[in-house]
Design a protein around this motif. Sequence first.
Motif, PDB file in Angstrom:
ATOM      1  N   GLN A 586       0.699  -1.469   0.029  1.00  0.00           N
ATOM      2  CA  GLN A 586       0.045  -0.057   0.065  1.00  0.00           C
ATOM      3  C   GLN A 586       0.807   1.126  -0.030  1.00  0.00           C
ATOM      4  O   GLN A 586       0.471   2.227  -0.694  1.00  0.00           O
ATOM      5  N   HIS A 587       1.967   1.147   0.692  1.00  0.00           N
ATOM      6  CA  HIS A 587       2.724   2.503   0.642  1.00  0.00           C
ATOM      7  C   HIS A 587       3.345   2.606  -0.468  1.00  0.00           C
ATOM      8  O   HIS A 587       3.643   3.989  -0.825  1.00  0.00           O
ATOM      9  N   GLU A 588       3.704   1.902  -1.378  1.00  0.00           N
ATOM     10  CA  GLU A 588       4.173   2.230  -2.833  1.00  0.00           C
ATOM     11  C   GLU A 588       3.291   2.942  -3.531  1.00  0.00           C
ATOM     12  O   GLU A 588       3.699   3.616  -4.437  1.00  0.00           O
ATOM     13  N   PHE A 589       1.796   2.668  -3.285  1.00  0.00           N
ATOM     14  CA  PHE A 589       0.879   3.607  -4.021  1.00  0.00           C
ATOM     15  C   PHE A 589       1.019   5.099  -3.322  1.00  0.00           C
ATOM     16  O   PHE A 589       0.353   5.954  -3.968  1.00  0.00           O
ATOM     17  N   LEU A 590       1.452   5.331  -2.076  1.00  0.00           N
ATOM     18  CA  LEU A 590       1.403   6.279  -1.533  1.00  0.00           C
ATOM     19  C   LEU A 590       2.436   7.442  -1.634  1.00  0.00           C
ATOM     20  O   LEU A 590       2.196   8.727  -1.772  1.00  0.00           O
ATOM     21  N   SER A 591       3.744   6.825  -1.398  1.00  0.00           N
ATOM     22  CA  SER A 591       4.785   7.825  -1.284  1.00  0.00           C
ATOM     23  C   SER A 591       6.118   7.037  -1.691  1.00  0.00           C
ATOM     24  O   SER A 591       6.157   5.998  -1.594  1.00  0.00           O
ATOM     25  N   SER A 592       7.027   7.854  -2.203  1.00  0.00           N
ATOM     26  CA  SER A 592       8.466   7.488  -2.480  1.00  0.00           C
ATOM     27  C   SER A 592       9.235   7.570  -1.035  1.00  0.00           C
ATOM     28  O   SER A 592      10.269   7.003  -1.259  1.00  0.00           O
ATOM     29  N   VAL A 593       8.922   8.103   0.120  1.00  0.00           N
ATOM     30  CA  VAL A 593       9.554   8.166   1.053  1.00  0.00           C
ATOM     31  C   VAL A 593       9.348   6.931   1.773  1.00  0.00           C
ATOM     32  O   VAL A 593       8.364   6.138   1.922  1.00  0.00           O
ATOM     33  N   PRO A 594      10.760   6.245   2.291  1.00  0.00           N
ATOM     34  CA  PRO A 594      10.577   4.743   2.929  1.00  0.00           C
ATOM     35  C   PRO A 594       9.639   4.718   3.959  1.00  0.00           C
ATOM     36  O   PRO A 594       9.639   5.814   4.805  1.00  0.00           O
ATOM     37  N   ARG A 595       9.225   3.632   4.122  1.00  0.00           N
ATOM     38  CA  ARG A 595       8.080   3.538   5.077  1.00  0.00           C
ATOM     39  C   ARG A 595       9.089   3.115   6.542  1.00  0.00           C
ATOM     40  O   ARG A 595       8.510   3.694   7.708  1.00  0.00           O
ATOM     41  N   ARG A 596      10.110   2.641   6.207  1.00  0.00           N
ATOM     42  CA  ARG A 596      10.859   2.436   7.595  1.00  0.00           C
ATOM     43  C   ARG A 596      12.343   3.396   7.348  1.00  0.00           C
ATOM     44  O   ARG A 596      12.806   3.383   6.273  1.00  0.00           O
ATOM     45  N   GLY A 597      12.907   3.382   8.664  1.00  0.00           N
ATOM     46  CA  GLY A 597      14.267   3.995   8.377  1.00  0.00           C
ATOM     47  C   GLY A 597      14.203   5.494   8.218  1.00  0.00           C
ATOM     48  O   GLY A 597      13.223   5.990   8.504  1.00  0.00           O
ATOM     49  N   VAL A 598      15.374   5.968   7.672  1.00  0.00           N
ATOM     50  CA  VAL A 598      15.435   7.421   7.173  1.00  0.00           C
ATOM     51  C   VAL A 598      14.415   7.934   6.060  1.00  0.00           C
ATOM     52  O   VAL A 598      14.388   7.046   5.151  1.00  0.00           O
ATOM     53  N   PRO A 599      13.787   8.873   6.313  1.00  0.00           N
ATOM     54  CA  PRO A 599      12.411   9.179   5.508  1.00  0.00           C
ATOM     55  C   PRO A 599      13.052   9.927   4.251  1.00  0.00           C
ATOM     56  O   PRO A 599      12.805  11.007   3.840  1.00  0.00           O
ATOM     57  N   LYS A 600      14.142   9.416   3.536  1.00  0.00           N
ATOM     58  CA  LYS A 600      14.469   9.849   2.415  1.00  0.00           C
ATOM     59  C   LYS A 600      15.012   8.936   1.474  1.00  0.00           C
ATOM     60  O   LYS A 600      15.891   8.009   1.696  1.00  0.00           O
ATOM     61  N   PRO A 601      14.588   8.882   0.211  1.00  0.00           N
ATOM     62  CA  PRO A 601      14.633   7.598  -0.614  1.00  0.00           C
ATOM     63  C   PRO A 601      16.118   7.753  -1.384  1.00  0.00           C
ATOM     64  O   PRO A 601      16.614   8.748  -1.557  1.00  0.00           O
ATOM     65  N   LYS A 602      16.559   6.634  -1.684  1.00  0.00           N
ATOM     66  CA  LYS A 602      17.974   6.542  -2.358  1.00  0.00           C
ATOM     67  C   LYS A 602      17.537   6.455  -3.871  1.00  0.00           C
ATOM     68  O   LYS A 602      17.053   5.646  -4.375  1.00  0.00           O
ATOM     69  N   LEU A 603      17.860   7.725  -4.413  1.00  0.00           N
ATOM     70  CA  LEU A 603      17.567   7.597  -5.851  1.00  0.00           C
ATOM     71  C   LEU A 603      18.697   7.595  -6.901  1.00  0.00           C
ATOM     72  O   LEU A 603      18.539   7.337  -8.041  1.00  0.00           O
TER      73      LEU A 603
END
Length: 604
Positions: A586-603
Amino acid sequence: ATRRPRDAWRTRTMSMMSMSSMSTMSSRTTTRTTRGVGARGRYPTTRSRATTRMGDDDDDDGGGGGRRARWCVARAVVRENEVTSMTTDGDASSSPSPSPSPSSFDWFQAWYPMRPVSFLDAEAPNEMKVLGKKLVAWLDATTNEWRVLEDSCPHRRAPLSLGYVQKDGTLACRYHGWAFEGARGTCTSVPMSVDANAEATACASPRSCAKSYPCRVEDGLLWVWPTSGADAMLKSAGAPCATSLAAGGTLPGEWGMVELPVGYAPALENQFDPSHAEWLHAKYDADGQLSEKGNAGFVPMTKFAVAEGSMNRDGFIVEHGGYNKSNADVIAERVFTAPCSSRSEYVDAKGRKYLSAAILYTPTEPGRTLMYTKFAAHQSGAVQGAGSRKVSPFDRFNALVSAPATSLFDFYIDTFTSDPALVRVGLSHGAPPGSSAYNLGDQDILAMHGVEVEMEQQHKPWKQSYYLPTPADAGVSAFRTWMDKHAGGRVAWAEGVVDDASKVKTEAEQLDRYSRHTKHCIACKTALKELGVLEERCMMASKYLLAAGLFFAVTGAAFDQEAPAVVATCLAGASLVGAETARDMQHEFLSSVPRRGVPKPKLW
């Protein structure tokens, strides 16, 4: 002054996404053969007209039937004293401009794509925006035609998108039950009228009518003409949609669509800057450096120019060469059809098709733009970008271990969901591996947002803010020049819409997938809903199984039977894992911010 000619042309060019801008434009009036964007398409015409030349240019006959192109050299000079009145990001505030001159583009006399039809809910109202106007679209099942009204009930101005579609095909307002037919916006029911005569009088009043807008379905998209009234119906009927003008026809496949959290100008700039992909979408090694093995390797662009005589109020054509070792020998042409279409074609050195792309844009409101994409790679080398990650031994082991769970999930989707086919489409959009496409979009959005905010803070015209010394910058300069010369330097928003809000958005807002795509797509919303149901069922199953495990543990001890308790406990654990997996999906449909850990995606 209000008739908007269009054209049917032959195109050759790929489109990616851009943000730069080129230099000085010197105009001269001459009599010559020109290729234009106009009512009769890409045609040779001999006439006296003002043509625009970018940088230094040389004639190149190329042996291609007398084909002439103007190539820009690596030079771009900024003349601050010649800067036009362009402000911030090109989406300056204002109500619609006065009636445009014949050489000016009229933002309200054009077709705009609003949604792929496959994204629309055919059984409910669909909320939309274009040029700041709030609209609502629904399918009239009695005629099987889509209807579009202003999203405002004339009674108390409640949103009609909160309403519901009645069996007779009318749209009912959920506030007080007023109903409207879609062809003309006529009110058909005022439930609180004291009698039939009073209701008929109210429905006959022009004040009870909702504004109706022309719409049509073409190339799998719902298009809207953002002007209401009888004149708009007549004008729109004779105007083609941009995708119908491509000589190569429509591209195969389904449209992708996102709503970018950036304005129209930075979104279009990004598209006219193909070389940005060699850094923004490249692969990087463990040290944070460009990977030599993972990337094709950039090649400086030496050819990029506006086709001679092509720029007018309806758009322009740009031609350029390649920008990496894989496509260094290609010749590309992209045609911008104002205000929404960039149709592109690449051909290789032998004249064979290399890559085709159709990209569409709709400015919805200040700071937000719909983008639609469709690509067709004709050669394997045409597929560029971030690429796919290598499959590791751990990936293979994980796939083997999770195979039973995957099969069980597939069985669940096919057996227990409301619409298995629709759910699978949604999963292909939002769940891995389909959700990996968001990575490229996240990279673009972070860069475009930075440009937009900086331009807003500097509050300078683009020619003063940008330094553009290379031919690779010519595409952005061409778009900005078109905006300045033919479109008033900005988007003309609907009356009452003021572009005075800050463009600054948090990183979480920039990486919000729900607002970007999910809420617009019926398949993704259905998949998200079914994943929520699955999570609830898994949690409920785990509770009952844990209770059963406890019961069997107590009673089993008396009869020396431990197996039932062990089995029940294991199944409870599996149910909890299933619930957690459903949450992750479900989180994949909501945000690119990781659900766990540091709230910053590795792009990268």
